[in-house]
Design an enzyme around this catalytic site. Structure first.
Site, PDB file in Angstrom:
ATOM      1  N   LYS A  16      37.213  -7.522  -4.067  1.00 23.00           N
ATOM      2  CA  LYS A  16      38.676  -7.357  -4.074  1.00 23.00           C
ATOM      3  C   LYS A  16      39.222  -6.523  -2.920  1.00 23.00           C
ATOM      4  CE  LYS A  16      39.791  -9.614  -6.720  1.00 23.00           C
ATOM      5  NZ  LYS A  16      39.542 -11.091  -6.696  1.00 23.00           N
ATOM      6  N   HIS A  48      29.154  -9.572  -1.114  1.00 22.60           N
ATOM      7  CA  HIS A  48      29.660  -8.267  -1.550  1.00 22.60           C
ATOM      8  C   HIS A  48      28.506  -7.253  -1.579  1.00 22.60           C
ATOM      9  CE1 HIS A  48      33.573  -9.782  -2.530  1.00 22.60           C
ATOM     10  NE2 HIS A  48      33.263 -10.341  -3.680  1.00 22.60           N
ATOM     11  N   SER A  70      43.117  -3.982  -8.204  1.00 22.15           N
ATOM     12  CA  SER A  70      42.898  -5.414  -7.958  1.00 22.15           C
ATOM     13  C   SER A  70      41.675  -5.912  -8.744  1.00 22.15           C
ATOM     14  CB  SER A  70      42.701  -5.641  -6.462  1.00 22.15           C
ATOM     15  OG  SER A  70      42.537  -7.009  -6.196  1.00 22.15           O
TER      16      SER A  70
END
Ligand code: PPS
Length: 304
Positions: free
Chosen positions: A56, A117, A147
């Site tokens: 995010k 990620h 988020s």
């Protein structure tokens, strides 16, 4: 079958929220476990580009910018497939019958761009052996937390976020998928001058997208005309991306992305944390943040 067709053929009954599992010292949503050994052995090619972020932090935005740069600003070419097929998510495995990030990468022709990620220490070694370029994007922890919370609420294969209060505590303790935000941003920062890493900030991209897009183009060795840069700025604005079906996530069926809860492209602003954090939470966060970040010179902006 089209991607949409495949998605629609997902067995709704098999969709459930993931648990977190600990692998090599970091928590991940269960699906990552399925190809973890293969991810560790992944063979990067010298011209692979890795887009690395904490979840995010502006990944999709950066992916779309990169694809447009690599295609000389040709927005039609970037309509060829959804962003998750153009720039696959290396360690992720979608619910059956969809493929894994690794399978999607294998279907790409070089030069490939790949999303991850992963924290720095878990990036497959071959990326460093091949001296690959990496774009890392970091976002201030407060907006990143907000988020992530809304994403877990709306994405029904993500772990259960609980209430905002509960998610807040999990986030600061690093008990969320891909582990601690603090460790992630700090370690990538510490490594940025030892490898070919371009370290960017979401807040800078919001402040001056043209400047940041030029930085990315330069890093990728692309000499683009000013009109092309302007086109890329235009196509990657939040409003344009929100209406672009190749990036807005609206192709994902509601039993995975429940858009009645939130949209994938939600607000796209700096400072939304002020609408979520109570005064007490902000005080607690700031105190904890100072401790966690005291061993790094990394600085974030929490508002513009
Ligand atoms: S993911 O699922 O980890 O890949 O999500 P990621 O793409 O990293 O982050 C999603 C957040 O990025 C915002 N976003 C944008 N902001 C500004 N401009 C553009 N073009 C843009 N595209 C995506 C998106 O809205 C999510 O942030 P929030 O704060 O939830 O709106």
């Amino acid at each position: 079958m089209s991607e949409e067709g495949v998605l629609k053929s997902c067995n709704v009954e098999s969709i459930r929220r993931a648990e977190l599992v600990l692998m090599d010292g970091v928590l991940f949503p269960e699906p990552v476990q399925k190809t973890w050994d293969q991810v560790k052995r992944f063979q990067a090619l010298p011209d692979d580009l890795l887009i690395a972020t904490y979840p995010k932090a502006g990944t999709t935005w950066t992916q779309e910018i990169v694809d447009l740069i690599l295609n000389d600003g040709d927005a039609d070419k970037c309509q060829r497939a959804p962003i998750y097929d153009r720039i696959p998510f290396m360690e992720y495995v979608e619910p059956p019958p969809l493929s894994s990030g690794l399978q999607q990468i294998a279907a790409l022709k070089p030069p490939r761009a790949i999303k991850t990620h992963l924290p720095f220490q878990l990036v497959p070694q071959s990326f460093w052996e091949q001296n690959c370029k990496v774009i890392y994007v970091a976002r201030n922890a407060k907006d990143n937390l907000v988020s992530y919370y809304h994403f877990e609420r709306m994405c029904l294969v993500e772990p259960e976020p609980g209430t905002f209060e509960e998610f807040f505590m999990k986030f600061i303790a690093g008990r969320v998928g891909w582990g601690s935000w603090y460790d992630h941003v700090k370690e990538w920062w510490a490594q940025k001058d030892k490898h070919r890493i371009l370290y960017l900030f979401y807040e800078d991209m919001k402040e001056d997208p043209e400047r940041e897009i030029k930085k990315i183009a330069r890093f990728l060795g692309k000499d683009l005309q000013p009109e092309t840069i302007s086109k890329i700025v235009h196509h990657t604005s939040f409003d344009k991306m929100k209406e672009n079906p190749m990036v807005n996530g609206l192709d994902i069926p509601d039993f995975i992305f429940d858009t009645s809860v939130s949209t994938f492209l939600r607000k796209g602003v700096v400072g939304d944390w002020k609408n979520h954090f109570s005064v007490a939470q902000n005080e607690l966060f700031n105190k904890h943040y100072l401790q966690k970040m005291s061993d790094s010179c990394l600085q974030f902006r929490f508002q513009l």
